[in-house]
Design an enzyme around this catalytic site. Structure first.
Site, PDB file in Angstrom:
ATOM      1  N   GLY A 330       0.811  -1.207   0.000  1.00 18.95           N
ATOM      2  CA  GLY A 330       0.000   0.000   0.000  1.00 18.95           C
ATOM      3  C   GLY A 330       0.842   1.252   0.000  1.00 18.95           C
ATOM      4  O   GLY A 330       0.599   2.192  -0.754  1.00 18.95           O
ATOM      5  N   GLU A 367       1.734   5.984   7.506  1.00 16.73           N
ATOM      6  CA  GLU A 367       3.117   6.247   7.101  1.00 16.73           C
ATOM      7  C   GLU A 367       3.723   7.422   7.867  1.00 16.73           C
ATOM      8  O   GLU A 367       4.913   7.400   8.197  1.00 16.73           O
ATOM      9  CB  GLU A 367       3.192   6.511   5.591  1.00 16.73           C
ATOM     10  CG  GLU A 367       2.611   5.408   4.719  1.00 16.73           C
ATOM     11  CD  GLU A 367       3.057   4.013   5.110  1.00 16.73           C
ATOM     12  OE1 GLU A 367       4.235   3.832   5.502  1.00 16.73           O
ATOM     13  OE2 GLU A 367       2.230   3.078   5.027  1.00 16.73           O
TER      14      GLU A 367
END
Length: 929
Positions: A330, A367
């Site tokens: 992803g 992230e």
């Protein structure tokens, strides 16, 4: 020059050559005798390995997969020059190292690199000149050895220079090639890195383990028409020639090799500044940069949130987010240059679905959380990967609930715990912290146990310690270990200290301090976080808590819950379970720490019902004996709002009739696999009866759905799921409506704007005809439909036309029209299709080697295909086929954890069907709609 003729147990000085006064390199040896090594090399050291070369066998000076600590890196200077025409690159690595133990060799990682020259410079006073050294390779461990001309001395600094070249990788890891088509159809190439967990060694020779942190100075050579990015900002660009520019990037902070990143492309960008003065930029292919605004705003909000929450400034001056056309996972948290699938970053306000907005926000949050958890503080080794991934997954929900409250992310956390428990209830599961060594084992750690279970046990601990104490503990952890590597116990100690400090603050005594030996000892004994959490991280699975209420006494018992009666749970498993409960007399959450196999909880008064695991915040499941279930069912029938939607979802089998988005989505996820097992047994009659019954359960809610994009995010997600569910199960009112939409859309040549929330259902119905499938695929190929590729792929994959399904998978493997990054999902979609599951299994078998090379053994992509293709098998014949194929593979493949999981799931399916099929069949006959 003599060959040593003595046995393996003898030392070098006992060899015949030494006795005759010759210089010898023979040492301990696993062979019958030591083999000759070229004269003139330094004397060998214990632990050297035999490795094959073009001239026979020789000794490699290291025999372990983990690197020695004799030499550690301080600073890397890298010059990388990719050629996007020849798809090759050259590199020059200058590595400053410190010697911690005298050695005659420098051992580091290298994979698929052609090393053309290597030198070592340094020593006492760093005075001696650069000396060329011999390079030996040991491909099984992906290591090289630089053999020093004289022993490297402790405490001295040396500089290693290595020149090399390589091909850009054709897979999704290392320094690899990506490409895209412009709106005019031109193919353009870019080069991008993906190093986690063990692929930095494919781009430059390095000490490719998380604990070998160093600083990096990166220089990238490129054509003037291209743009180069790396972790740090560009400080200057030098024109080497008319057609070649060299970009110099600022020196990085101290970090692990897997976080290094660089790319060369023709991307465009948009930028904004955060409140704290950090420049955020989104990079994408030029034709799609207009889809970057949502991600840019989300990233600004989220990075500001994390700086405030952690009370630790983001240490870099910029944060780039790049949307990569070819990307296996992803996203990736490279420090200062996070990389994403295009679908995980780009959002079209007119075409993208509500689920796309939710997914993009959550992935960016994940992230950016890593910039602290993982980048600033890094696990020492991959066995504690969950310290990175579990925390980032948990922080997604903490951050997005504050920055984007309209997304109501708290509604979806429960599903993550259910996902984790599906895997964790298998005998083939593993502890959150698991010893791993080789790259395939390391890749296998990137699974639901590390991510989802890690997040769920952190949520349980957050709930147990309270939000303030938990936050204080993790802030202390991040501050104490900044730019360092940690193990589990470092986190637990920080949380324990925070708990003690908060209690002392609460007592508000000027005479107490955390260092008070008596008070600290007493509190530590009662608040030792590690004692509790080791039971959740060092053993696999989770407990089933059985409850029986007798008057004011509530009898508790815990046992290891496992699927399949043929498995005996490991003896001695015991958890410290932070139980929570409410009762008919009090909706105030009460707590009880169960640390033994059995215990008794004494209530202040008798109650009509008791509900444990309030809000499903604990990572355990409950069973209520005697009339415990009956009492809860009665409560729910009378007043289902007496307990929360999460509590109702945790009792899902008893509350299908109650209204909540979470409940309905969970209900479908529980029911659909039952008839999917029958599809794979070709039991059409019973299967269709069950489908009809399931659709009827949701009929009223399906009929109430509007075919537009109105409502909250939760309502829109429910609409999308229900309409696709209904149309796929051929609920005629839904099919008719979808067909009407599809024909209007087709007649407009795809220009009619379909509501985002109904596209999946419309496409799924339209793709059932050959003409509809072809038209849908023609739109799939257009850049303007980029944000809808996922919905179209699902629709194309559930066609009943076997030729179309086979062609679609073949195209995914070729990677031109259908991106190879999407192939794993397509294979799994086809496998769920009753017309395609045979094709998917055949495709997986026939292309195993190609898939393993492209996606890497141990990767989530390989595991997803193995389990996704087989997890609805439920016959002994299917089990035998699966076992036969995987046992025929080489040892590395056949020992993958996902294969053990697949076999175990099929065995459990067989057991379940043997026990329940006749019961379901009879029940359906007696309860006809």
């Amino acid at each position: 020059w003599e060959v040593c003729s003595v046995g393996a147990s003898m030392r070098a000085y006992e060899c015949n050559a030494i006795k005759s006064g010759a210089y010898c390199t023979a040492v301990y040896c696993s062979q019958a005798c030591c083999l000759n090594v070229q004269p003139g090399l330094p004397h060998a050291e214990p632990g050297w390995n035999h490795v094959a070369s073009g001239n026979g066998s020789k000794l490699f000076p290291w025999d372990k997969m983990r690197l020695p600590k004799h030499v550690t890196p301080v600073h890397y200077d890298l010059i990388i020059h990719p050629n996007l025409t020849t798809l090759t690159f050259t590199g020059f690595a200058k590595i400053e190292v410190t010697v911690n133990q005298q050695t005659t060799s420098v051992i580091l990682h290298s994979k698929h690199l052609q090393i053309t020259r290597a030198t070592i410079q340094g020593g006492k006073g760093n005075s001696y000149a650069e000396t060329e050294v011999m390079v030996w390779e040991h491909p099984p461990f992906e290591q090289i050895a630089l053999l020093a001309p004289e022993p490297l001395q402790v405490g001295q600094n040396y500089t290693v220079h290595i020149e090399y070249s390589a091909n850009l990788s054709e897979s999704f890891h290392g320094f690899y090639k990506s490409s895209y088509r412009t709106q005019e159809g031109e193919v353009r190439v870019l080069a991008i890195t993906q190093f986690e967990p063990t692929a930095a060694r494919m781009a430059f020779p390095c000490f490719d383990e998380p604990s070998f942190k160093a600083q990096f100075s990166v220089k990238i050579r490129r054509e003037p028409k291209h743009l180069a990015l790396s972790n740090m900002p560009i400080v200057r660009s030098v024109n080497i020639s008319k057609w070649l520019v060299e970009d110099h990037f600022d020196v990085s902070v101290k970090m692990s090799t897997y976080l290094v990143a660089f790319m060369v492309s023709d991307f465009k960008s948009v930028s904004k500044m955060t409140r704290h003065g950090i420049k955020i930029s989104i990079y994408a292919v030029p034709d799609k940069i207009n889809q970057a605004d949502y991600a840019l705003d989300a990233a600004v909000k989220l990075l500001d949130f994390y700086e405030d929450y952690f009370s630790i400034p983001y240490p870099l001056p910029k944060q780039d987010l790049a949307a990569i056309p070819d990307f296996q996972s992803g996203a990736m948290e490279n420090w200062g240059l996070t990389t994403y699938r295009e679908s995980a970053l780009l959002y079209d306000s007119e075409k993208s679905s509500a689920s796309s907005k939710l997914w993009i926000t959550m992935i960016i949050a994940h992230e950016l959380a890593h910039q602290w958890f993982g980048n600033l503080v890094t696990m020492e080794w991959w066995d504690d990967l969950w310290l990175n991934e579990g925390f980032a997954k948990f922080m997604e929900y903490v951050s997005v609930s504050v920055t984007h409250p309209e997304l109501k992310v708290e509604d979806y956390f429960l599903g993550k715990c259910f996902d984790a428990m599906e895997v964790d209830a298998l005998n083939s599961s593993h502890p959150v912290s698991t010893p791993v060594e080789d790259p395939a084992q390391i890749l296998e750690m990137f699974d639901d146990v590390s991510y989802e279970k890690g997040a769920c046990i952190l949520n349980m601990l957050w709930n147990y310690l309270t939000a303030d104490v938990f936050k204080a503990g993790i802030v202390q952890y991040l501050r104490n270990y900044s730019y360092q590597n940690t193990k589990n116990e470092d986190l637990w100690n920080s949380l324990t200290n925070a708990s003690i400090s908060c209690i002392i603050l609460y007592l508000n005594s000027p005479f107490l301090s955390p260092s008070d030996p008596m008070l600290s000892g007493q509190l530590r004994e009662s608040l030792e976080v590690g004692t509790m959490m080791n039971t959740w991280t060092l053993q696999k699975g989770f407990p089933l808590i059985t409850v029986m209420a007798k008057g004011k006494n509530v009898y508790l018992q815990q046992e290891h819950y496992m699927k399949g009666s043929h498995f005996s749970p490991p003896t001695g498993y015991l958890w410290h379970v932070p139980l929570t409960y409410i009762t008919s007399k009090s909706d105030t959450v009460q707590r009880f720490l169960l640390t033994t196999k059995t215990d008794v909880l004494i209530l202040p008064e008798e109650v009509e019902w008791i509900k444990f695991n309030v809000g499903m915040n604990g990572y355990y499941i409950m069973h209520y004996e005697d009339d415990g279930w009956d009492n809860l069912i009665s409560l729910l029938k009378e007043n289902h709002t007496a307990i929360s939607s999460n509590d109702r979802a945790s009792l899902i089998n008893n509350v299908f009739q109650l209204a909540s988005c979470t409940i309905f989505i969970t209900s479908m996820n529980e029911l659909i696999p039952i008839y999917k097992l029958m599809e794979k047994r070709d039991m059409d009659n019973v299967e269709n009866q069950l489908k009809e019954y399931i659709v009827n359960i949701f009929k009223n809610l399906i009929d109430k759905q509007s075919w537009n994009d109105e409502g909250s995010v939760s309502e829109r997600l429910l609409r999308n799921s229900l309409l696709l569910f209904a149309c796929a199960r051929k609920y005629q009112p839904c099919v008719d409506k979808a067909e009407e939409y599809f024909m209007k859309w087709k007649e407009s040549d795809g220009t009619l704007r379909l509501p985002s929330d109904v596209k999946a259902a419309v496409y799924a119905v339209g793709a059932q005809t050959v003409q509809g499938w072809d038209f849908l695929f023609s739109k799939y190929r257009l850049p303007s439909f980029n944000t809808e590729k996922n919905e179209i792929e699902v629709a194309l994959s559930i066609s009943r036309n076997k030729e179309k399904l086979q062609w679609l998978m073949d195209q995914g493997l070729l990677g031109d029209i259908v991106k190879t990054q999407d192939l794993p999902h397509i294979v799994v979609f086809v496998a769920k299709n009753p017309s395609g599951y045979h094709l998917a299994w055949k495709f997986l078998k026939e292309n195993w080697n190609k898939l393993a090379q492209k996606f890497e053994l141990g990767s989530h992509s390989i595991a997803g295909m193995v389990i996704g293709v087989t997890n609805q098998y439920s016959t002994r014949e299917q089990l035998a086929q699966v076992k036969e194929f995987f046992s025929s593979l080489d040892e590395k493949s056949s020992h993958l954890r996902c294969i053990q999981q697949a076999i175990e799931i099929i065995e459990e399916n067989i057991r379940w069907m043997d026990i329940n099929f006749d019961k379901i069949k009879l029940w359906l006959q007696n309860n006809k709609i």
